[in-house]
Scaffold this motif. Sequence first.
Motif, PDB file in Angstrom:
ATOM      1  N   VAL A 276       0.817  -1.213   0.000  1.00  0.00           N
ATOM      2  CA  VAL A 276       0.000   0.000   0.000  1.00  0.00           C
ATOM      3  C   VAL A 276       0.854   1.268   0.000  1.00  0.00           C
ATOM      4  O   VAL A 276       0.394   2.336  -0.380  1.00  0.00           O
ATOM      5  CB  VAL A 276      -0.969   0.001   1.219  1.00  0.00           C
ATOM      6  N   GLY A 277       2.104   1.172   0.427  1.00  0.00           N
ATOM      7  CA  GLY A 277       2.988   2.333   0.414  1.00  0.00           C
ATOM      8  C   GLY A 277       2.863   3.232   1.616  1.00  0.00           C
ATOM      9  O   GLY A 277       3.224   4.397   1.566  1.00  0.00           O
ATOM     10  N   MET A 278       2.372   2.685   2.725  1.00  0.00           N
ATOM     11  CA  MET A 278       2.182   3.521   3.900  1.00  0.00           C
ATOM     12  C   MET A 278       2.977   2.985   5.085  1.00  0.00           C
ATOM     13  O   MET A 278       4.141   3.271   5.220  1.00  0.00           O
ATOM     14  CB  MET A 278       0.694   3.624   4.223  1.00  0.00           C
ATOM     15  N   GLY A 279       2.374   2.164   5.915  1.00  0.00           N
ATOM     16  CA  GLY A 279       2.981   1.759   7.183  1.00  0.00           C
ATOM     17  C   GLY A 279       4.265   0.968   7.062  1.00  0.00           C
ATOM     18  O   GLY A 279       5.304   1.363   7.588  1.00  0.00           O
TER      19      GLY A 279
ATOM     20  N   GLU B 241      12.728   6.899  -0.502  1.00  0.00           N
ATOM     21  CA  GLU B 241      11.297   7.176  -0.576  1.00  0.00           C
ATOM     22  C   GLU B 241      10.543   5.901  -0.274  1.00  0.00           C
ATOM     23  O   GLU B 241      10.999   4.820  -0.624  1.00  0.00           O
ATOM     24  CB  GLU B 241      10.900   7.617  -1.990  1.00  0.00           C
ATOM     25  N   ASN B 242       9.395   6.025   0.358  1.00  0.00           N
ATOM     26  CA  ASN B 242       8.538   4.861   0.539  1.00  0.00           C
ATOM     27  C   ASN B 242       7.368   4.968  -0.432  1.00  0.00           C
ATOM     28  O   ASN B 242       6.859   6.058  -0.688  1.00  0.00           O
ATOM     29  CB  ASN B 242       8.064   4.708   1.980  1.00  0.00           C
ATOM     30  N   THR B 243       6.985   3.826  -0.992  1.00  0.00           N
ATOM     31  CA  THR B 243       5.927   3.819  -1.994  1.00  0.00           C
ATOM     32  C   THR B 243       5.286   2.445  -2.086  1.00  0.00           C
ATOM     33  O   THR B 243       5.765   1.489  -1.477  1.00  0.00           O
ATOM     34  CB  THR B 243       6.481   4.252  -3.374  1.00  0.00           C
ATOM     35  N   ASP B 244       4.223   2.357  -2.859  1.00  0.00           N
ATOM     36  CA  ASP B 244       3.568   1.075  -3.107  1.00  0.00           C
ATOM     37  C   ASP B 244       4.111   0.473  -4.409  1.00  0.00           C
ATOM     38  O   ASP B 244       4.751   1.162  -5.205  1.00  0.00           O
ATOM     39  CB  ASP B 244       2.050   1.254  -3.193  1.00  0.00           C
ATOM     40  N   VAL B 245       3.832  -0.800  -4.623  1.00  0.00           N
ATOM     41  CA  VAL B 245       4.358  -1.514  -5.787  1.00  0.00           C
ATOM     42  C   VAL B 245       3.898  -0.876  -7.094  1.00  0.00           C
ATOM     43  O   VAL B 245       4.699  -0.691  -8.015  1.00  0.00           O
ATOM     44  CB  VAL B 245       3.952  -3.006  -5.745  1.00  0.00           C
ATOM     45  N   SER B 246       2.641  -0.521  -7.200  1.00  0.00           N
ATOM     46  CA  SER B 246       2.118   0.061  -8.442  1.00  0.00           C
ATOM     47  C   SER B 246       2.823   1.368  -8.795  1.00  0.00           C
ATOM     48  O   SER B 246       3.213   1.573  -9.940  1.00  0.00           O
ATOM     49  CB  SER B 246       0.611   0.303  -8.330  1.00  0.00           C
ATOM     50  N   SER B 247       2.994   2.241  -7.833  1.00  0.00           N
ATOM     51  CA  SER B 247       3.676   3.516  -8.079  1.00  0.00           C
ATOM     52  C   SER B 247       5.145   3.296  -8.398  1.00  0.00           C
ATOM     53  O   SER B 247       5.730   4.008  -9.221  1.00  0.00           O
ATOM     54  CB  SER B 247       3.559   4.433  -6.870  1.00  0.00           C
ATOM     55  N   ALA B 248       5.767   2.309  -7.759  1.00  0.00           N
ATOM     56  CA  ALA B 248       7.184   2.024  -7.977  1.00  0.00           C
ATOM     57  C   ALA B 248       7.464   1.691  -9.435  1.00  0.00           C
ATOM     58  O   ALA B 248       8.525   2.027  -9.957  1.00  0.00           O
ATOM     59  CB  ALA B 248       7.633   0.875  -7.083  1.00  0.00           C
ATOM     60  N   ARG B 249       6.527   1.040 -10.099  1.00  0.00           N
ATOM     61  CA  ARG B 249       6.721   0.634 -11.501  1.00  0.00           C
ATOM     62  C   ARG B 249       7.002   1.817 -12.418  1.00  0.00           C
ATOM     63  O   ARG B 249       7.627   1.655 -13.452  1.00  0.00           O
ATOM     64  CB  ARG B 249       5.509  -0.134 -12.005  1.00  0.00           C
ATOM     65  N   GLY B 250       6.571   2.998 -12.058  1.00  0.00           N
ATOM     66  CA  GLY B 250       6.799   4.174 -12.878  1.00  0.00           C
ATOM     67  C   GLY B 250       8.035   4.963 -12.480  1.00  0.00           C
ATOM     68  O   GLY B 250       8.258   6.055 -12.996  1.00  0.00           O
ATOM     69  N   MET B 251       8.851   4.430 -11.595  1.00  0.00           N
ATOM     70  CA  MET B 251      10.036   5.134 -11.098  1.00  0.00           C
ATOM     71  C   MET B 251      11.307   4.458 -11.596  1.00  0.00           C
ATOM     72  O   MET B 251      11.265   3.338 -12.089  1.00  0.00           O
ATOM     73  CB  MET B 251      10.008   5.170  -9.576  1.00  0.00           C
ATOM     74  N   SER B 252      12.430   5.157 -11.450  1.00  0.00           N
ATOM     75  CA  SER B 252      13.726   4.630 -11.887  1.00  0.00           C
ATOM     76  C   SER B 252      14.752   4.714 -10.764  1.00  0.00           C
ATOM     77  O   SER B 252      15.712   5.492 -10.848  1.00  0.00           O
ATOM     78  CB  SER B 252      14.228   5.411 -13.096  1.00  0.00           C
ATOM     79  N   PRO B 253      14.583   3.938  -9.711  1.00  0.00           N
ATOM     80  CA  PRO B 253      15.516   4.006  -8.576  1.00  0.00           C
ATOM     81  C   PRO B 253      16.804   3.228  -8.863  1.00  0.00           C
ATOM     82  O   PRO B 253      16.881   2.444  -9.815  1.00  0.00           O
ATOM     83  CB  PRO B 253      14.728   3.328  -7.464  1.00  0.00           C
ATOM     84  N   ASP B 254      17.791   3.444  -8.014  1.00  0.00           N
ATOM     85  CA  ASP B 254      19.022   2.649  -8.056  1.00  0.00           C
ATOM     86  C   ASP B 254      18.848   1.364  -7.264  1.00  0.00           C
ATOM     87  O   ASP B 254      19.422   0.335  -7.602  1.00  0.00           O
ATOM     88  CB  ASP B 254      20.190   3.454  -7.454  1.00  0.00           C
ATOM     89  N   VAL B 255      18.064   1.452  -6.185  1.00  0.00           N
ATOM     90  CA  VAL B 255      17.878   0.323  -5.273  1.00  0.00           C
ATOM     91  C   VAL B 255      16.409   0.236  -4.874  1.00  0.00           C
ATOM     92  O   VAL B 255      15.778   1.260  -4.611  1.00  0.00           O
ATOM     93  CB  VAL B 255      18.736   0.493  -3.992  1.00  0.00           C
ATOM     94  N   VAL B 256      15.893  -0.984  -4.831  1.00  0.00           N
ATOM     95  CA  VAL B 256      14.557  -1.248  -4.311  1.00  0.00           C
ATOM     96  C   VAL B 256      14.706  -2.196  -3.135  1.00  0.00           C
ATOM     97  O   VAL B 256      15.444  -3.183  -3.216  1.00  0.00           O
ATOM     98  CB  VAL B 256      13.638  -1.894  -5.377  1.00  0.00           C
ATOM     99  N   ILE B 257      14.007  -1.890  -2.042  1.00  0.00           N
ATOM    100  CA  ILE B 257      14.026  -2.731  -0.851  1.00  0.00           C
ATOM    101  C   ILE B 257      12.584  -3.074  -0.496  1.00  0.00           C
ATOM    102  O   ILE B 257      11.720  -2.181  -0.472  1.00  0.00           O
ATOM    103  CB  ILE B 257      14.675  -2.000   0.345  1.00  0.00           C
ATOM    104  N   GLY B 258      12.327  -4.350  -0.222  1.00  0.00           N
ATOM    105  CA  GLY B 258      10.982  -4.742   0.175  1.00  0.00           C
ATOM    106  C   GLY B 258      10.899  -6.228   0.467  1.00  0.00           C
ATOM    107  O   GLY B 258      11.889  -6.950   0.358  1.00  0.00           O
ATOM    108  N   GLN B 259       9.702  -6.684   0.826  1.00  0.00           N
ATOM    109  CA  GLN B 259       9.478  -8.099   1.070  1.00  0.00           C
ATOM    110  C   GLN B 259       9.458  -8.841  -0.263  1.00  0.00           C
ATOM    111  O   GLN B 259       9.127  -8.266  -1.298  1.00  0.00           O
ATOM    112  CB  GLN B 259       8.145  -8.317   1.778  1.00  0.00           C
ATOM    113  N   GLY B 260       9.757 -10.131  -0.209  1.00  0.00           N
ATOM    114  CA  GLY B 260       9.822 -10.948  -1.406  1.00  0.00           C
ATOM    115  C   GLY B 260       8.573 -10.915  -2.255  1.00  0.00           C
ATOM    116  O   GLY B 260       8.650 -10.903  -3.480  1.00  0.00           O
ATOM    117  N   MET B 261       7.401 -10.886  -1.621  1.00  0.00           N
ATOM    118  CA  MET B 261       6.160 -10.871  -2.399  1.00  0.00           C
ATOM    119  C   MET B 261       6.039  -9.622  -3.247  1.00  0.00           C
ATOM    120  O   MET B 261       5.352  -9.618  -4.265  1.00  0.00           O
ATOM    121  CB  MET B 261       4.950 -11.018  -1.480  1.00  0.00           C
ATOM    122  N   HIS B 262       6.730  -8.543  -2.863  1.00  0.00           N
ATOM    123  CA  HIS B 262       6.680  -7.305  -3.631  1.00  0.00           C
ATOM    124  C   HIS B 262       7.882  -7.165  -4.550  1.00  0.00           C
ATOM    125  O   HIS B 262       7.732  -6.741  -5.691  1.00  0.00           O
ATOM    126  CB  HIS B 262       6.586  -6.096  -2.698  1.00  0.00           C
ATOM    127  N   THR B 263       9.065  -7.506  -4.070  1.00  0.00           N
ATOM    128  CA  THR B 263      10.253  -7.341  -4.910  1.00  0.00           C
ATOM    129  C   THR B 263      10.228  -8.283  -6.099  1.00  0.00           C
ATOM    130  O   THR B 263      10.774  -7.957  -7.151  1.00  0.00           O
ATOM    131  CB  THR B 263      11.556  -7.529  -4.105  1.00  0.00           C
TER     132      THR B 263
END
Length: 100
Positions: free
Chosen positions: A15-18, A41-63
């Motif tokens: 969800v990109g919140m808590g 930055e913190n964000t949800d999976v859907s919003s992340a798809r439109g970004m170009s980060p160097d690193v993504v950190i998250g749980q396996g179900m999202h990464t």
Amino acid sequence: MALDRQLEILAVCGVGMGTSLMLKMTAEDALRSLGVDARVENTDVSSARGMSPDVVIGQGMHTSEIADLAPVVITISDFLDKEGLEAQLREHLTAQGWLS
């Protein structure tokens, strides 16, 4: 640091919140300990798809959904484990040549 700019890092959750906010704070602490200049930055999976980060950190179900989004994708299980995240960041950033 080998980069001539600030690293762009996304802390991702469903969800990109808590959860992603907790992970963002843990990542900021870990990066500070490593002496890495980064913007997290913190964000949800859907919003992340439109970004170009160097690193993504998250749980396996999202990464797993966004594994091709960034050069470095780090899967974590404990959002508050600063030492564990710091070790993973050190390993991956060193491998990319972004940390010596």
